[in-house]
Design an enzyme around this catalytic site. Sequence first.
Site, PDB file in Angstrom:
ATOM      1  N   LYS A  82       0.858  -1.182   0.000  1.00  0.00           N
ATOM      2  CA  LYS A  82       0.000   0.000   0.000  1.00  0.00           C
ATOM      3  C   LYS A  82       0.889   1.225   0.000  1.00  0.00           C
ATOM      4  O   LYS A  82       1.792   1.348   0.840  1.00  0.00           O
ATOM      5  CB  LYS A  82      -0.877  -0.015   1.269  1.00  0.00           C
TER       6      LYS A  82
ATOM      7  N   LYS B 189       5.465   3.427   8.352  1.00  0.00           N
ATOM      8  CA  LYS B 189       4.305   4.292   8.519  1.00  0.00           C
ATOM      9  C   LYS B 189       3.031   3.451   8.578  1.00  0.00           C
ATOM     10  O   LYS B 189       2.198   3.613   9.464  1.00  0.00           O
ATOM     11  CB  LYS B 189       4.244   5.240   7.318  1.00  0.00           C
TER      12      LYS B 189
ATOM     13  N   LYS C 144       5.237   1.584  -3.142  1.00  0.00           N
ATOM     14  CA  LYS C 144       5.171   2.934  -3.724  1.00  0.00           C
ATOM     15  C   LYS C 144       5.439   2.813  -5.224  1.00  0.00           C
ATOM     16  O   LYS C 144       6.036   1.831  -5.667  1.00  0.00           O
ATOM     17  CB  LYS C 144       6.242   3.834  -3.085  1.00  0.00           C
TER      18      LYS C 144
ATOM     19  N   GLY D  68      -2.590   8.273  -4.379  1.00  0.00           N
ATOM     20  CA  GLY D  68      -1.919   9.453  -4.921  1.00  0.00           C
ATOM     21  C   GLY D  68      -0.671   9.834  -4.135  1.00  0.00           C
ATOM     22  O   GLY D  68      -0.371   9.267  -3.080  1.00  0.00           O
ATOM     23  N   ASP D  69       0.062  10.783  -4.665  1.00  0.00           N
ATOM     24  CA  ASP D  69       1.211  11.414  -3.999  1.00  0.00           C
ATOM     25  C   ASP D  69       1.475  12.678  -4.828  1.00  0.00           C
ATOM     26  O   ASP D  69       0.553  13.168  -5.510  1.00  0.00           O
ATOM     27  CB  ASP D  69       2.424  10.462  -3.988  1.00  0.00           C
TER      28      ASP D  69
ATOM     29  N   THR E  82      -4.200  13.648   5.110  1.00  0.00           N
ATOM     30  CA  THR E  82      -2.771  13.761   5.436  1.00  0.00           C
ATOM     31  C   THR E  82      -2.494  15.086   6.148  1.00  0.00           C
ATOM     32  O   THR E  82      -1.821  15.125   7.190  1.00  0.00           O
ATOM     33  CB  THR E  82      -1.907  13.626   4.164  1.00  0.00           C
TER      34      THR E  82
ATOM     35  N   ASN F  33      -1.835  19.166  -2.035  1.00  0.00           N
ATOM     36  CA  ASN F  33      -2.873  18.492  -1.245  1.00  0.00           C
ATOM     37  C   ASN F  33      -2.591  18.525   0.256  1.00  0.00           C
ATOM     38  O   ASN F  33      -3.453  18.927   1.054  1.00  0.00           O
ATOM     39  CB  ASN F  33      -3.014  17.045  -1.740  1.00  0.00           C
TER      40      ASN F  33
ATOM     41  N   SER G  85      -6.803   5.915   3.675  1.00  0.00           N
ATOM     42  CA  SER G  85      -6.826   5.007   2.522  1.00  0.00           C
ATOM     43  C   SER G  85      -7.210   3.602   2.989  1.00  0.00           C
ATOM     44  O   SER G  85      -7.971   2.902   2.311  1.00  0.00           O
ATOM     45  CB  SER G  85      -5.455   4.952   1.848  1.00  0.00           C
TER      46      SER G  85
HETATM   47  P1  NDP Z   1       1.106  17.790  -4.387  1.00  0.00           P
HETATM   48  O1  NDP Z   1       1.604  17.445  -5.735  1.00  0.00           O
HETATM   49  O2  NDP Z   1      -0.340  17.994  -4.184  1.00  0.00           O
HETATM   50  O3  NDP Z   1       1.846  19.101  -3.847  1.00  0.00           O
HETATM   51  C1  NDP Z   1       3.231  19.138  -3.721  1.00  0.00           C
HETATM   52  C2  NDP Z   1       3.647  20.536  -3.302  1.00  0.00           C
HETATM   53  O4  NDP Z   1       5.046  20.512  -3.025  1.00  0.00           O
HETATM   54  C3  NDP Z   1       3.447  21.597  -4.386  1.00  0.00           C
HETATM   55  O5  NDP Z   1       3.213  22.824  -3.794  1.00  0.00           O
HETATM   56  C4  NDP Z   1       4.785  21.569  -5.107  1.00  0.00           C
HETATM   57  O6  NDP Z   1       5.091  22.783  -5.794  1.00  0.00           O
HETATM   58  C5  NDP Z   1       5.747  21.337  -3.973  1.00  0.00           C
HETATM   59  N1  NDP Z   1       6.939  20.607  -4.464  1.00  0.00           N
HETATM   60  C6  NDP Z   1       6.968  19.384  -5.058  1.00  0.00           C
HETATM   61  N2  NDP Z   1       8.208  19.032  -5.412  1.00  0.00           N
HETATM   62  C7  NDP Z   1       8.979  20.056  -5.038  1.00  0.00           C
HETATM   63  C8  NDP Z   1      10.381  20.302  -5.146  1.00  0.00           C
HETATM   64  N3  NDP Z   1      11.211  19.401  -5.692  1.00  0.00           N
HETATM   65  N4  NDP Z   1      10.837  21.479  -4.627  1.00  0.00           N
HETATM   66  C9  NDP Z   1       9.981  22.362  -4.052  1.00  0.00           C
HETATM   67  N5  NDP Z   1       8.657  22.178  -3.942  1.00  0.00           N
HETATM   68  C10 NDP Z   1       8.165  21.063  -4.439  1.00  0.00           C
HETATM   69  O7  NDP Z   1       1.669  16.631  -3.424  1.00  0.00           O
HETATM   70  P2  NDP Z   1       1.150  16.224  -1.963  1.00  0.00           P
HETATM   71  O8  NDP Z   1       0.695  17.419  -1.229  1.00  0.00           O
HETATM   72  O9  NDP Z   1       0.249  15.071  -2.133  1.00  0.00           O
HETATM   73  O10 NDP Z   1       2.491  15.652  -1.305  1.00  0.00           O
HETATM   74  C11 NDP Z   1       3.397  16.483  -0.578  1.00  0.00           C
HETATM   75  C12 NDP Z   1       4.300  15.638   0.292  1.00  0.00           C
HETATM   76  O11 NDP Z   1       3.501  14.864   1.214  1.00  0.00           O
HETATM   77  C13 NDP Z   1       5.165  14.600  -0.436  1.00  0.00           C
HETATM   78  O12 NDP Z   1       6.374  14.439   0.269  1.00  0.00           O
HETATM   79  C14 NDP Z   1       4.355  13.321  -0.307  1.00  0.00           C
HETATM   80  O13 NDP Z   1       5.166  12.162  -0.435  1.00  0.00           O
HETATM   81  C15 NDP Z   1       3.828  13.475   1.104  1.00  0.00           C
HETATM   82  N6  NDP Z   1       2.650  12.694   1.438  1.00  0.00           N
HETATM   83  C16 NDP Z   1       1.501  12.820   0.713  1.00  0.00           C
HETATM   84  C17 NDP Z   1       0.389  12.100   1.065  1.00  0.00           C
HETATM   85  C18 NDP Z   1      -0.921  12.297   0.378  1.00  0.00           C
HETATM   86  O14 NDP Z   1      -1.923  11.764   0.869  1.00  0.00           O
HETATM   87  N7  NDP Z   1      -0.997  13.039  -0.704  1.00  0.00           N
HETATM   88  C19 NDP Z   1       0.434  11.100   2.148  1.00  0.00           C
HETATM   89  C20 NDP Z   1       1.659  11.116   2.918  1.00  0.00           C
HETATM   90  C21 NDP Z   1       2.731  11.861   2.537  1.00  0.00           C
HETATM   91  P3  NDP Z   1       4.935  22.846  -7.379  1.00  0.00           P
HETATM   92  O15 NDP Z   1       3.459  22.761  -7.638  1.00  0.00           O
HETATM   93  O16 NDP Z   1       5.542  24.148  -7.756  1.00  0.00           O
HETATM   94  O17 NDP Z   1       5.693  21.663  -7.906  1.00  0.00           O
END
Ligand code: NDP
Length: 444
Positions: free
Chosen positions: A90, A114, A126, A165-166, A210, A241, A377
Amino acid sequence: MNAYLNRVLEVVKKRNHSEPVFLQAVSEVLNTLEPVINAHPDVEELNLLERMCEPERQLIFRVVWADDQGKVHVNRGFRIGFNSSLGPYKGGLRFHPSVNIGIIKFLAFEQIFKNSLTGLLIGGGKGGSDFDPKGKSDAEVMRFCQSFMTELHHHIGDRTDVPAGDIGVGAREIGYLFGHYKRLTQRFESGVITGKDVGMGGSMARKEATGYGAVYFAREMLAEREETLGGKRCVVSGSGNVAIYAIQKLNQLGATVVACSDSGGSVFDENGIDLDVIKWLKEIERKRLSEYPSVAGKGEYRPDQKVWDVSCDCAFPCATQNELEKEDAEFLIKNDCQLISEGANMPCTPEAVELFKEHGVLFGPGKAANAGGVAVSGLEMQQNAGLESWSFEEVDKHLQLIMKSIHTKCREFAGCYDQPDNYQLGANIAGFMRVAEATKRHGH
Ligand code: NDP
């Protein structure tokens, strides 16, 4: 470090020498496990650690798709099933140009511990691709998702491997992926993927889970010091997100979020970020944060600047790995920041984490603090299996209980080694022990 831990780390380094982020994630866990290895000799006798550091399976595949002009593009797809001791693999799918096998391996490794902490029966996995959904039309994203699923569908299933998603994969991408899975298999098997839109079998509160979870975890940490989030000044990195729903919950609990960011820069707004504007820019228009001041009629856009130099009581890194470095930690400490709750996966570098611990800053590691997403999830899988649909309030109640229980577990396990405030130690040991026990019983 004890000799067994050293040996395992050497093997992992040899096998994965070109994957620095994966090696960072493994070192982070192994560095905290010494007391467990000393107290449980069977971990070494059964070589449980080396088993846990080698993925059960790794899939790399070609994804060919055509853009709106008919030009053909080739991307690389990945799916890693790291550990199935506790249940089907997962973990989410990440679509971002920086994705490679090492990034996916690090994320899948984190996911094992986790998922274990949630107390649910889910293993760690993943996947993703180096495809960049930014700037693509809906039709291009759909064709990419369909091509990606054409290979992936052979390897997933509600009892085998359940993606979600991620970064770069939200409800739009999940919809296209699930729709194509259904066409290929001729089965409406909703439990095969989570993070679905509520209209196609998704769970209420999954999109919020999250971000909300990271804030609930922060609330629990503060409660240990008899404090609340009310009146706290906060910064949140990212504006995707996780960040959006962390900001929403912080606002609901009476905190003020004065800064957030995207990969181009950050926004500072002294009286509090206008979340409706962020949601409109990011969730609806898919625009850059640089437009915030003109749309909101307030606030300052700071190109290429992170949020960590803005003074705050609590900081929530919610963007990506290694985004908060040593010098950022120094700023936060100088400005009397008292709490970090990681919404993203491994956003703080090891040097930053050490500084936080040295200075008594409460530090909630991602494995624990962002586990709310995968927990809901898991609840989505449960609802799909029972053909049920729970209310927002019911799912949120479960989420709060799960975050509270993860917090308690971290403190209890770290407390066994006289460091109850060391959430990093507690999360790693608690996550590890449950998987180790299950692996031992499976005998493989
Ligand atoms: P999104 O794609 O919705 O948002 C990601 C955000 O982070 C955007 O604002 C993006 O900016 C920024 N970002 C991404 N890559 C970079 C980078 N290399 N440098 C600077 N900023 C960056 O992703 P999520 O919100 O879903 O995920 C964010 C984090 O949370 C990740 O680490 C993910 O693994 C983790 N996570 C997510 C979960 C989920 O349910 N979605 C669950 C648990 C952990 P821009 O749009 O400019 O790229």
